[in-house]
Design a protein around this motif. Structure first.
Motif, PDB file in Angstrom:
ATOM      1  N   ASP A 183       2.003  14.462 -13.841  1.00  0.00           N
ATOM      2  CA  ASP A 183       0.989  14.732 -14.881  1.00  0.00           C
ATOM      3  C   ASP A 183       0.786  16.194 -15.478  1.00  0.00           C
ATOM      4  OD1 ASP A 183      -0.917  13.508 -16.458  1.00  0.00           O
ATOM      5  OD2 ASP A 183      -2.349  14.412 -15.118  1.00  0.00           O
ATOM      6  N   GLY A 184       0.811  16.154 -16.692  1.00  0.00           N
ATOM      7  CA  GLY A 184       0.651  17.728 -17.176  1.00  0.00           C
ATOM      8  C   GLY A 184       1.686  18.594 -16.899  1.00  0.00           C
ATOM      9  N   ARG A 185       2.824  18.298 -16.741  1.00  0.00           N
ATOM     10  CA  ARG A 185       3.981  18.985 -16.503  1.00  0.00           C
ATOM     11  C   ARG A 185       4.708  19.279 -17.686  1.00  0.00           C
ATOM     12  NH1 ARG A 185       3.462  22.075 -11.788  1.00  0.00           N
ATOM     13  NH2 ARG A 185       2.799  20.502 -10.004  1.00  0.00           N
ATOM     14  N   VAL A 200       0.814  -1.178   0.010  1.00  0.00           N
ATOM     15  CA  VAL A 200       0.062  -0.127  -0.114  1.00  0.00           C
ATOM     16  C   VAL A 200       0.933   1.290  -0.088  1.00  0.00           C
ATOM     17  CG1 VAL A 200      -1.605   1.447   1.395  1.00  0.00           C
ATOM     18  CG2 VAL A 200      -2.038  -1.151   0.933  1.00  0.00           C
ATOM     19  N   ALA A 201       2.008   1.193   0.815  1.00  0.00           N
ATOM     20  CA  ALA A 201       2.833   2.508   1.001  1.00  0.00           C
ATOM     21  C   ALA A 201       3.559   2.709  -0.455  1.00  0.00           C
ATOM     22  CB  ALA A 201       4.003   2.199   1.775  1.00  0.00           C
ATOM     23  N   VAL A 202       3.925   1.712  -1.093  1.00  0.00           N
ATOM     24  CA  VAL A 202       4.724   1.795  -2.498  1.00  0.00           C
ATOM     25  C   VAL A 202       3.479   2.212  -3.521  1.00  0.00           C
ATOM     26  CG1 VAL A 202       5.396   0.365  -4.406  1.00  0.00           C
ATOM     27  CG2 VAL A 202       6.607   0.061  -2.067  1.00  0.00           C
ATOM     28  N   VAL A 232       3.963   5.837  -5.573  1.00  0.00           N
ATOM     29  CA  VAL A 232       3.864   5.877  -6.944  1.00  0.00           C
ATOM     30  C   VAL A 232       2.558   6.620  -7.456  1.00  0.00           C
ATOM     31  CG1 VAL A 232       3.219   4.298  -9.172  1.00  0.00           C
ATOM     32  CG2 VAL A 232       4.906   3.371  -7.328  1.00  0.00           C
ATOM     33  N   GLY A 233       1.637   6.642  -6.793  1.00  0.00           N
ATOM     34  CA  GLY A 233       0.453   7.546  -7.115  1.00  0.00           C
ATOM     35  C   GLY A 233       0.732   8.896  -7.042  1.00  0.00           C
ATOM     36  N   ILE A 234       1.371   9.494  -6.012  1.00  0.00           N
ATOM     37  CA  ILE A 234       1.716  10.770  -5.833  1.00  0.00           C
ATOM     38  C   ILE A 234       2.593  11.276  -6.854  1.00  0.00           C
ATOM     39  CG2 ILE A 234       2.860  12.177  -4.368  1.00  0.00           C
ATOM     40  CD1 ILE A 234       1.827  10.475  -1.823  1.00  0.00           C
ATOM     41  N   VAL A 235       3.792  10.475  -7.278  1.00  0.00           N
ATOM     42  CA  VAL A 235       4.772  10.774  -8.099  1.00  0.00           C
ATOM     43  C   VAL A 235       3.944  10.996  -9.496  1.00  0.00           C
ATOM     44  CG1 VAL A 235       6.814  10.074  -9.575  1.00  0.00           C
ATOM     45  CG2 VAL A 235       6.782   9.721  -7.018  1.00  0.00           C
TER      46      VAL A 235
END
Length: 141
Positions: free
Chosen positions: A28-30, A14-16, A20-23
């Protein structure tokens, strides 16, 4: 496996996944600068004298219509800028040619065909206009 060990494995997974979701969300969109690649005019369709906003999308892309509207508005607001949309459902060969891993993906291409910026995901209007600001402005005749 004991219950505490199984719980520790699940917590680590779950932590991984959260990391990954935060990164993914941050990236996204940068805007990313072009890496010297060029776009063939035959692939992009209509070509802008100053710049072309090349959007790669698919039929099932939920975020692509939003990006299409945004890029159309930006193109209409700037002289010599054209927006073109390439449907990868019909032109799957271009996905590997231009390394498109997600839709929408947008390339800001200058008048010579050089990729000046790349946006994976939904870009902000400010980022797109900021990238356009780095290009020379057309002189009115």
């Amino acid at each position: 496996m004991t219950p505490p060990a199984a719980l520790a494995v699940v917590a680590a997974l779950v932590a991984v996944a959260v990391l990954v979701g935060i990164v993914w969300r941050v990236r996204d969109g940068r805007r990313r600068d072009g890496n010297g690649e060029t776009v063939d005019a035959a692939d992009a369709g209509e070509w802008g004298a100053r710049a072309t906003l090349v959007q790669f999308s698919t039929e099932m892309c939920a975020r692509c219509p939003q990006v299409r509207r945004l890029l159309g508005q930006v193109a209409d607001a700037h002289a010599g800028v054209v927006h073109t949309d390439i449907d990868l459902t019909r032109r799957a060969d271009l996905a590997s040619k231009y390394r498109v891993l997600q839709t929408p993906t947008t390339l800001l291409v200058d008048g010579r065909g050089a990729v000046r910026a790349r946006f994976n995901g939904v870009p902000s209007r400010a980022d797109v206009e900021g990238a356009l600001a780095t290009l020379p402005v057309l002189q009115e005749a």
